[in-house]
Design an enzyme around this catalytic site. Sequence first.
Site, PDB file in Angstrom:
ATOM      1  N   GLU A 211      32.053  47.825  36.573  1.00  0.00           N
ATOM      2  CA  GLU A 211      33.893  48.357  35.944  1.00  0.00           C
ATOM      3  C   GLU A 211      33.737  48.164  34.817  1.00  0.00           C
ATOM      4  OE1 GLU A 211      33.318  46.661  38.458  1.00  0.00           O
ATOM      5  OE2 GLU A 211      34.784  47.193  40.208  1.00  0.00           O
TER       6      GLU A 211
ATOM      7  N   HIS B 111      42.112  39.807  45.304  1.00  0.00           N
ATOM      8  CA  HIS B 111      42.023  41.321  45.366  1.00  0.00           C
ATOM      9  C   HIS B 111      44.194  41.213  45.119  1.00  0.00           C
ATOM     10  CE1 HIS B 111      38.072  40.937  46.915  1.00  0.00           C
ATOM     11  NE2 HIS B 111      38.463  41.858  46.646  1.00  0.00           N
TER      12      HIS B 111
END
Lengths: 408, 351
Positions: free
Chosen positions: B79, B148
């Site tokens: 990312e 998450h």
Amino acid sequence: MTSSTMTQHQSSTQPTAAPGAIQHPEGSIYNITSSKVHMNGQGKPAQRQGPRPSDALPNATLIKWLRDMILIREFENRCAQAYQQAKIGGFCHLYIGQEALAVGTINSLNHDDPIVTAYRDHGHALARGMSPRACMAEMFGKLAGCAKGKGGSMHMFDKPNWNFGGHGIVGAQTPLGAGLAFAAKYEFDVMKRSVDGSPAKKKVALAYLGDGALNQGALHEAMNLAGLWGLPVIFVVENNRYSMGTAIERGTTMAHDLKQKAVAYGFEGVHIDGMDIRNIYDEFKPLVDRCRENSRPAFVDLLTYRYQGHSMSDPQKYRVKDEVEMFKQRDSITLLEQHLLTERKCISEADVDAIVAECKSLSADSVEFAENAAAPELEELYSDVYKNIQPNLSPTRDYVHGTKNALL
Amino acid sequence: MPTTLAEIDFSKPLPSEQGDRVIQFREALREAMTEEMRKDDRVFLMGEEVAYYNGAYKVSQGMLDEFGPQRIIDAPISENGFAGLAVGAAMYGLRPIIEFMSWSFSLVAADQLLNNVPKMLYMSGGQWGCPVVFRGNNGAGGQLGSTHSWTVEAMYANVPGLKIAIPSNPYDAKGLLKTAIVDDDPVFFLESERMLSDKAHVPQEEYFIPFGKAALRRGTWSGERNSDVTLVSFGRPVNFCVEAADELEKDGIVCDVLDMRTVRPLDIDSIIQSIKRTNKIVVVDQCWPFASVASEVITQVCEKAFDYLDHQPVRVNTDDVPTPYAKNLEAEYLPHKGKIMRAVKSVVSKG
């Protein structure tokens, strides 16, 4: 190098060096660092076989290089002075010693090849064509600065000269370099035209980084993406051997052979002696051409040296004076000067003096300009935050469109 | 030809939300991206599994077939690398859309997202902006545990230079995403895995929803009676507010439910307009309470409409703990209907 050999070479007058720092000038740095491919152990570059690409360049080109390098040095001397007088604030990282690197690599490019660099960025800005006035005014925090006084020493941006900025966070500029290459490739392959509507060209992006950035994750992600997608970006390591005060061997694996880092990502890696600008051009220009033609990345370990500390506040306890002196013996400006005086015989001592005088004058002028330039109006605090300003972006006040950047 | 933000006539009323062209939230997102990519070849989509996998959550399903692998680009799991790549590409002149499989994973790209994306225009003295849309799932996806289940709006909204959109339904998802793509400023676009299968009418005709204009989901601006309380929310919890409001109405408690659509800009004007009639506010926010968007809303209300309040402002956030895994704990942790109803009742009874 073991700690015992280090101790052996330590002189009582020298500061105590950190483990891994170079202790003995003779043959040391060139034997144990990444430069050994090009060095013969005596602190001299290996002799090239056959003609050098730079030999084919006209005298005027090399004289321009000399002038650009001297301008950077004189400009940086003025920066140091202004910093000591507290006219420049914040952090200030000087490029003295490394001039050949920026001038040599940038002169291996086309003007519209994008570059991005780290925070030691004055040299790149000037080599790319920023006026000393805009550069100095930025450090003085003036509106006429390249970033309207909002960036400072570490943020030299220059859109007209395809310089996508100096960046303050170590390594964070390297994915941007991959992105510049991605965009150039996208123009050529997908859009079939450039973003401004002109015909697309094959371009190469340069992402400069210091050797300290070798250990940042951002670089390794950027290198992986570049290798994976065939992005025409060259990661140029300005290997001045120290990330602040940490010698490269103390922070980086494979410091003696950095090009292996590129092998892992599937592209070409080379070592180049970065103190000799002709050598940079001879090695770097063909690499740029290959990357452009084949749309491939590359990694370059360019050995250089900063004569000053990491920043203006660095007492330099981590290295010995002999090491600095050794590099000064191979000073890039002197090397090119000697070549032009004695080998090409295309300039005289008087010509050199005139160049130095011109550069001193430009640098002094930049200081005078910066001192007298207007500070940004307080209203500028609220400009350049959003391009599309609308109500309620901030609870405390409305943003504004400020003065147009003088570079645009 | 690409649409520019300046060309859009936001004074024109939006098309009706009623109709029978019912599609999923994920399809609405796909339509927004597809339409803008057809008009503007500078726009590309990059992210993990967006191409050959057809999207980890099938948002980009079929886009590879239409646009090919040079514009629908599978990125490896890095990312920080591809967020930074997008910054460089946007500065150069492209218009990247970057999909984060989850905004939770944006945290490893935090340096690019917090340092480079919002500040580039300022640091360069106006030379370069960073017109990237970062989009993906935000908030608890359903028993994914703490790492998450991030809701990132409070954290990112703290940084000037960004715009943040949080749609609560398919109609808004399309209209807001289209606006995000043509905006010259960076936009963080927060979706929810739990809403991607939600279905609603999305009109055929093209529309762009302006940023900074809230939608009134319950209550009316000129009702026969004033509502009893102003409920302010954004993103998925708007739906919880609507459920609570419908339930409360059976007890005779009427709520204005304001769907903010964007938190930066924040349509404080609509909030105040409602408060002037209700004199009470409950803010529902799926971030943790400390320094949350709810904190910001309430601060602004106190600054700008203090005299209209008959009760102290109340916030309903997620509980102030890491997101748990166990189903019952996660359900309790969220700002659910029950919590909202309790908050509204406490405010109304004391009013």
